[in-house]
Write a protein that holds these residues in place. Structure first.
Motif, PDB file in Angstrom:
ATOM      1  N   PRO A 142      77.118 -37.500  -4.377  1.00 46.59           N
ATOM      2  CA  PRO A 142      76.595 -39.225  -4.273  1.00 46.59           C
ATOM      3  C   PRO A 142      77.044 -39.807  -2.941  1.00 46.59           C
ATOM      4  N   VAL A 143      77.859 -39.069  -2.344  1.00 48.62           N
ATOM      5  CA  VAL A 143      78.269 -39.884  -1.204  1.00 48.62           C
ATOM      6  C   VAL A 143      78.676 -38.596   0.135  1.00 48.62           C
ATOM      7  N   TRP A 144      78.297 -38.855   1.388  1.00 45.51           N
ATOM      8  CA  TRP A 144      78.977 -37.886   2.412  1.00 45.51           C
ATOM      9  C   TRP A 144      79.664 -38.706   3.179  1.00 45.51           C
ATOM     10  N   VAL A 145      80.688 -38.054   4.049  1.00 50.55           N
ATOM     11  CA  VAL A 145      81.727 -38.760   4.787  1.00 50.55           C
ATOM     12  C   VAL A 145      81.296 -38.195   6.113  1.00 50.55           C
ATOM     13  N   GLY A 146      81.342 -38.992   7.294  1.00 49.18           N
ATOM     14  CA  GLY A 146      81.574 -38.499   8.445  1.00 49.18           C
ATOM     15  C   GLY A 146      82.605 -38.981   9.011  1.00 49.18           C
ATOM     16  N   ILE A 147      83.330 -38.367   9.949  1.00 51.39           N
ATOM     17  CA  ILE A 147      84.717 -38.554  10.472  1.00 51.39           C
ATOM     18  C   ILE A 147      84.702 -39.569  11.457  1.00 51.39           C
ATOM     19  N   SER A 148      83.390 -39.982  12.078  1.00 49.98           N
ATOM     20  CA  SER A 148      83.475 -41.060  13.121  1.00 49.98           C
ATOM     21  C   SER A 148      82.096 -41.718  12.990  1.00 49.98           C
ATOM     22  N   GLN A 149      81.663 -42.626  13.732  1.00 48.80           N
ATOM     23  CA  GLN A 149      80.421 -43.171  13.816  1.00 48.80           C
ATOM     24  C   GLN A 149      79.293 -42.119  14.156  1.00 48.80           C
ATOM     25  N   GLN A 270      79.583 -32.493  21.409  1.00 47.90           N
ATOM     26  CA  GLN A 270      79.228 -32.713  19.921  1.00 47.90           C
ATOM     27  C   GLN A 270      80.579 -32.883  19.056  1.00 47.90           C
ATOM     28  N   GLU A 271      81.478 -33.525  19.807  1.00 49.11           N
ATOM     29  CA  GLU A 271      82.798 -33.725  19.017  1.00 49.11           C
ATOM     30  C   GLU A 271      82.800 -34.523  17.859  1.00 49.11           C
ATOM     31  N   GLY A 272      83.080 -34.206  16.932  1.00 45.89           N
ATOM     32  CA  GLY A 272      83.090 -34.916  15.596  1.00 45.89           C
ATOM     33  C   GLY A 272      84.047 -36.104  15.579  1.00 45.89           C
ATOM     34  N   PHE A 273      85.405 -35.858  16.269  1.00 53.02           N
ATOM     35  CA  PHE A 273      86.341 -36.792  16.201  1.00 53.02           C
ATOM     36  C   PHE A 273      87.081 -36.525  17.599  1.00 53.02           C
ATOM     37  N   GLY A 274      87.811 -35.649  17.773  1.00 54.69           N
ATOM     38  CA  GLY A 274      88.508 -35.476  19.124  1.00 54.69           C
ATOM     39  C   GLY A 274      90.032 -35.803  18.871  1.00 54.69           C
ATOM     40  N   ARG A 275      90.687 -35.106  17.873  1.00 58.56           N
ATOM     41  CA  ARG A 275      92.047 -35.422  17.649  1.00 58.56           C
ATOM     42  C   ARG A 275      92.919 -35.330  18.684  1.00 58.56           C
ATOM     43  N   CYS A 276      92.895 -34.465  19.780  1.00 59.49           N
ATOM     44  CA  CYS A 276      93.668 -34.250  20.791  1.00 59.49           C
ATOM     45  C   CYS A 276      93.905 -35.643  21.538  1.00 59.49           C
ATOM     46  N   VAL A 277      92.606 -36.375  21.574  1.00 69.95           N
ATOM     47  CA  VAL A 277      92.806 -37.759  22.145  1.00 69.95           C
ATOM     48  C   VAL A 277      93.839 -38.801  21.528  1.00 69.95           C
ATOM     49  N   ILE A 278      94.118 -38.581  20.187  1.00 67.65           N
ATOM     50  CA  ILE A 278      94.975 -39.395  19.669  1.00 67.65           C
ATOM     51  C   ILE A 278      96.491 -38.601  19.875  1.00 67.65           C
ATOM     52  N   ALA A 292      79.664 -39.169  25.086  1.00 66.29           N
ATOM     53  CA  ALA A 292      78.699 -38.413  24.066  1.00 66.29           C
ATOM     54  C   ALA A 292      79.773 -37.983  22.801  1.00 66.29           C
ATOM     55  N   GLY A 293      79.188 -37.896  21.652  1.00 68.75           N
ATOM     56  CA  GLY A 293      79.638 -37.455  20.411  1.00 68.75           C
ATOM     57  C   GLY A 293      80.519 -38.777  20.157  1.00 68.75           C
ATOM     58  N   ALA A 294      81.539 -38.436  19.526  1.00 65.17           N
ATOM     59  CA  ALA A 294      82.522 -39.624  18.938  1.00 65.17           C
ATOM     60  C   ALA A 294      83.669 -39.747  20.141  1.00 65.17           C
ATOM     61  N   SER A 295      83.521 -39.189  21.207  1.00 66.55           N
ATOM     62  CA  SER A 295      84.512 -39.453  22.328  1.00 66.55           C
ATOM     63  C   SER A 295      84.627 -40.899  22.765  1.00 66.55           C
ATOM     64  N   PRO A 296      83.338 -41.537  22.897  1.00 65.77           N
ATOM     65  CA  PRO A 296      83.582 -42.874  23.399  1.00 65.77           C
ATOM     66  C   PRO A 296      84.151 -44.000  22.358  1.00 65.77           C
ATOM     67  N   GLU A 297      84.025 -43.674  21.091  1.00 61.37           N
ATOM     68  CA  GLU A 297      84.603 -44.331  20.065  1.00 61.37           C
ATOM     69  C   GLU A 297      86.360 -44.461  19.997  1.00 61.37           C
ATOM     70  N   LEU A 298      86.543 -43.299  20.666  1.00 59.09           N
ATOM     71  CA  LEU A 298      88.336 -43.252  20.602  1.00 59.09           C
ATOM     72  C   LEU A 298      88.885 -43.694  22.002  1.00 59.09           C
ATOM     73  N   THR A 304      92.258 -48.072  27.647  1.00 59.40           N
ATOM     74  CA  THR A 304      92.847 -46.782  27.082  1.00 59.40           C
ATOM     75  C   THR A 304      92.586 -45.369  27.673  1.00 59.40           C
ATOM     76  N   GLY A 305      91.694 -45.338  28.708  1.00 61.41           N
ATOM     77  CA  GLY A 305      91.341 -44.068  29.324  1.00 61.41           C
ATOM     78  C   GLY A 305      90.004 -44.452  30.247  1.00 61.41           C
ATOM     79  N   MET A 306      89.375 -43.355  30.473  1.00 61.76           N
ATOM     80  CA  MET A 306      88.160 -43.327  31.235  1.00 61.76           C
ATOM     81  C   MET A 306      86.876 -42.515  30.644  1.00 61.76           C
ATOM     82  N   VAL A 307      85.839 -43.040  30.669  1.00 69.51           N
ATOM     83  CA  VAL A 307      84.597 -42.462  30.113  1.00 69.51           C
ATOM     84  C   VAL A 307      83.689 -42.099  31.322  1.00 69.51           C
ATOM     85  N   TYR A 308      83.196 -40.727  31.401  1.00 70.14           N
ATOM     86  CA  TYR A 308      82.141 -40.416  32.296  1.00 70.14           C
ATOM     87  C   TYR A 308      81.120 -39.810  31.769  1.00 70.14           C
ATOM     88  N   ASP A 309      80.019 -39.732  32.737  1.00 69.60           N
ATOM     89  CA  ASP A 309      78.788 -39.261  32.508  1.00 69.60           C
ATOM     90  C   ASP A 309      78.712 -37.755  32.211  1.00 69.60           C
TER      91      ASP A 309
END
Length: 372
Positions: A142-149, A270-278, A292-298, A304-309
């Motif tokens: 009935p429903v699927w879950v993604g661990i990030s946007q 293609q990191e689905g979440f990136g637990r090591c960031v937390i 890329a992936g879920a990294s810029p969500e975290l 709280t850090g830096m984002v690069y190309d």
């Protein structure tokens, strides 16, 4: 009626996903009457669980079938919800026809990506693209879950047969107190990476940046994680480039180990979440992550850090340089990263979101049977 919850997992290596599954089980067990974990140790670690969740560890297909059948049997007439994953989803639908199966996808999938899944008829671990999954069985989900946007968005795009997709970010247990800073006074920018040495983690991208002549005497990169299929290649690359890189092996007490570094760096697209960031945030350490992936969500860039190309090696070198020249700002970034982790990326919040999801499901018997 609050259902009985079964969580299934097939482990093939030590990593953040294994920790997240166990933490979910432990925290969900404080919210619902009963939780069972069926942990197929295909290869990789044992289930290091504590608390009220019951763990059934198995090592083969026969054991998995039996354990899931027992765990998914009706409990005092209560419905059963199976929190599954992409590896076991079809098998769980087939083996527990009276349960509601909710698969959790921990990747940012694409059309061509080979996913390792359990064949529901043979129990073999096989490779399938998202379009090759057994959607005749999975149509019952009935429903699927993604661990990030990013994970949920990729599912919506590439799995059109998935009827409904929602997002529940992982929770990560962090130390109550910030670990004591153990940074050695080397004068270099100390960078940690946490990843198994496999190609999709793109550790070679970090190695090449650390070896850049503009950085090589000012940066030290330490890689934490089990040896994977790219280990020898990476060691050869480090040797050939003379890169300031060390392979530290797997670390159990990750936040405490990360307290000895200035920043964490990642490179996977293609990191689905990136637990090591937390984990790093728990140590008060900011992260440098690709856009890329879920990294810029975290990571909130500049806060709280830096984002690069991720497609421009020069941008990563420039980001390392900025971190090196503005070390006084890294402490404030680390404090903000920890505050964000404490506010949102908690196992309790994660478990509460799953509770809301499973309570809203009403399992119904399904008429089909699996061919033997």
């Amino acid at each position: 009626m609050v259902p009985h919850v079964v969580i299934t997992w097939v482990t093939t290596a030590r990593g953040g996903a294994e920790n997240s599954v166990i933490e979910l089980a432990e925290h969900l067990a404080h919210l619902v009457p009963s939780v069972d974990v069926v942990w197929w140790r295909h290869s990789g670690p044992a289930a290091e669980a504590s608390g009220p969740a019951r763990v059934h560890e198995v090592t083969d297909w026969c054991g998995y079938q039996q354990a899931l059948a027992r765990a998914a049997s009706r409990h005092d007439g209560r419905p059963v919800v199976v929190i599954s994953n992409h590896r076991t989803a079809a098998a769980d639908v087939a083996l527990a026809p009276d349960a509601c199966v909710i698969p959790v996808v921990r990747h940012v999938v694409n059309l061509d990506q080979a996913l390792r899944v359990i064949d529901p008829y043979t129990g073999e671990l096989v490779e399938r693209s998202i379009s090759q999954m057994p959607w005749d069985l999975l149509s019952a989900v009935p429903v699927w879950v993604g661990i990030s946007q990013a994970s949920a968005a990729a599912l919506r795009e590439h799995a059109p047969h998935a009827r409904f997709v929602t997002e529940i970010p992982n929770g990560v247990a962090i130390p109550v107190q910030v670990p004591a800073r153990t940074r050695p006074n080397t004068g270099r920018l100390l960078v940690a990476a946490v990843a198994r040495t496999v190609p999709w983690k793109r550790l070679d991208f970090l190695v090449r940046a650390a070896a850049d002549p503009r950085l090589s005497t000012a940066v030290m990169l330490d890689i934490f994680g089990d040896a994977g299929s790219q280990q020898q290649e990476l060691q050869g690359l480090v040797h050939d480039l003379g890169a300031p890189v060390r392979f530290m092996g797997y670390a159990h007490n990750l936040p405490q180990r990360l307290a000895g570094y200035d920043v964490l760096a990642t490179a996977a697209l293609q990191e689905g979440f990136g637990r090591c960031v937390i984990d790093a945030a728990g140590a008060g350490i900011p992260s440098i992550v690709p856009n890329a992936g879920a990294s810029p969500e975290l990571v909130i860039d500049g806060l709280t850090g830096m984002v690069y190309d991720p497609h421009d090696s020069g941008d990563l070198v420039a980001t390392f340089t900025d971190a090196m020249l503005n070390r006084h700002e890294l402490t404030a970034m680390g404090q903000s990263a920890r505050a964000l982790a404490e506010a949102w990326y908690t196992p309790g919040r994660c478990a509460a979101q799953y509770l809301t999801l499973v309570v809203g499901q009403q399992p119904r018997p399904r008429p089909f049977a699996v061919a033997r």
